[in-house]
Design a protein around this motif. Structure first.
Motif, mmCIF file in Angstrom:
data_model
loop_
_atom_site.group_PDB
_atom_site.id
_atom_site.type_symbol
_atom_site.label_atom_id
_atom_site.label_comp_id
_atom_site.label_asym_id
_atom_site.label_seq_id
_atom_site.Cartn_x
_atom_site.Cartn_y
_atom_site.Cartn_z
ATOM 1 N N TRP A 75 42.110 40.743 35.484
ATOM 2 C CA TRP A 75 40.959 41.726 35.427
ATOM 3 C C TRP A 75 39.983 41.485 35.142
ATOM 4 C CZ3 TRP A 75 41.828 46.972 35.883
ATOM 5 C CH2 TRP A 75 43.042 47.827 35.398
ATOM 6 N N GLU A 76 39.627 40.634 34.384
ATOM 7 C CA GLU A 76 37.558 40.665 34.436
ATOM 8 C C GLU A 76 37.196 39.789 35.607
ATOM 9 O OE1 GLU A 76 40.545 38.860 32.132
ATOM 10 O OE2 GLU A 76 40.724 40.714 30.014
ATOM 11 N N GLU A 77 37.654 39.175 36.065
ATOM 12 C CA GLU A 77 37.061 38.570 37.264
ATOM 13 C C GLU A 77 36.486 39.531 38.254
ATOM 14 O OE1 GLU A 77 38.990 34.054 37.517
ATOM 15 O OE2 GLU A 77 40.375 36.019 38.645
ATOM 16 N N HIS B 218 42.320 47.771 29.115
ATOM 17 C CA HIS B 218 42.662 47.905 28.104
ATOM 18 C C HIS B 218 44.123 48.507 27.506
ATOM 19 C CE1 HIS B 218 42.714 47.817 23.546
ATOM 20 N NE2 HIS B 218 43.354 48.786 23.343
ATOM 21 N N PHE B 219 44.331 49.934 28.391
ATOM 22 C CA PHE B 219 45.229 50.169 28.915
ATOM 23 C C PHE B 219 46.756 49.398 28.712
ATOM 24 C CE2 PHE B 219 47.558 53.250 30.749
ATOM 25 C CZ PHE B 219 49.062 54.380 29.740
ATOM 26 N N SER B 220 45.784 48.761 30.241
ATOM 27 C CA SER B 220 46.980 47.623 30.659
ATOM 28 C C SER B 220 47.898 47.231 30.149
ATOM 29 C CB SER B 220 46.687 48.096 32.266
ATOM 30 O OG SER B 220 46.919 46.311 32.853
ATOM 31 N N ILE C 21 50.456 44.703 33.280
ATOM 32 C CA ILE C 21 49.755 44.936 34.536
ATOM 33 C C ILE C 21 49.074 44.569 35.134
ATOM 34 C CG2 ILE C 21 49.138 47.153 35.401
ATOM 35 C CD1 ILE C 21 52.119 47.381 36.985
ATOM 36 N N GLY C 22 49.189 43.655 36.461
ATOM 37 C CA GLY C 22 47.490 43.033 36.399
ATOM 38 C C GLY C 22 47.048 44.185 37.657
ATOM 39 N N ILE D 215 48.991 48.010 39.678
ATOM 40 C CA ILE D 215 49.056 49.176 38.493
ATOM 41 C C ILE D 215 48.811 49.972 39.603
ATOM 42 C CG2 ILE D 215 46.430 49.306 38.865
ATOM 43 C CD1 ILE D 215 46.943 50.074 35.943
ATOM 44 N N SER D 216 49.415 51.101 39.470
ATOM 45 C CA SER D 216 49.756 52.184 40.097
ATOM 46 C C SER D 216 48.775 53.323 40.057
ATOM 47 C CB SER D 216 51.157 52.646 40.602
ATOM 48 O OG SER D 216 51.886 53.363 39.513
ATOM 49 N N TYR D 217 50.243 54.612 41.021
ATOM 50 C CA TYR D 217 48.805 55.948 40.356
ATOM 51 C C TYR D 217 49.661 56.382 39.651
ATOM 52 C CZ TYR D 217 48.809 61.026 42.239
ATOM 53 O OH TYR D 217 48.424 62.419 41.167
#
Length: 158
Positions: free
Chosen positions: A3-5, A37-39, A46-47, A51-53
């Protein structure tokens, strides 16, 4: 990639390719970091590539329960759409899970206007003996009488 990248890459994309203002970039990045953060907290970390709709819908639903305004929710959706569109263009993802997200309807607002008495007070305060005073009176009368915005007035051709 983490995520950070991807958030860092998105930051540079907004700054150098899109040339957004720092405030806009900060808002977008903050929104994406909330999703990150939610992920981590609720989606088993989840990467960004998975992540999905439905995950995005759940995130927006959870935040909307906290009584955020429609404008804020709309900005989140705009941030997500921009982020996932970037990931799609960057060929990191093959789909855009945010493409079908719908922003809430934003209410229209009417601008504040001056009352008739306030306009009269402004006109009375002008020095009609000077050229500048007469010009200013004319400007005020045209603005009020025609219902123009200042930007419209300055674009008028004689």
């Amino acid at each position: 990639m983490t995520w950070e990248e991807k958030i860092n890459d998105f930051y540079h994309y907004l700054k150098f390719e899109k040339q957004f203002s720092e405030n806009t970039i900060d808002a977008y990045i903050r929104d994406i970091e909330k999703l990150q953060h939610f992920s981590k907290e609720y989606l088993d970390n989840i990467g960004v590539d998975k992540i999905s709709y439905e995950n995005l819908q759940e995130f927006i639903f959870q935040l909307s329960k906290k009584k955020y305004s429609e404008r804020t929710q709309s900005r989140w959706i705009s941030s997500f759409k921009g982020f996932f569109k970037y990931l799609l263009e960057d060929e990191f993802r093959e789909d855009n899970p945010a493409a079908l997200l719908e922003a809430p309807k934003l209410g229209l607002y009417l601008p504040d206007t001056l009352s008739f008495d306030e306009i009269l007070d402004m006109i009375k305060a002008l020095d009609e003996e000077s050229d500048l005073g007469m010009r200013n009176k004319c400007i005020l009368e045209v603005l009020y009488g025609c219902g123009l915005r200042v930007s419209e007035l300055i674009e008028l051709k004689i």
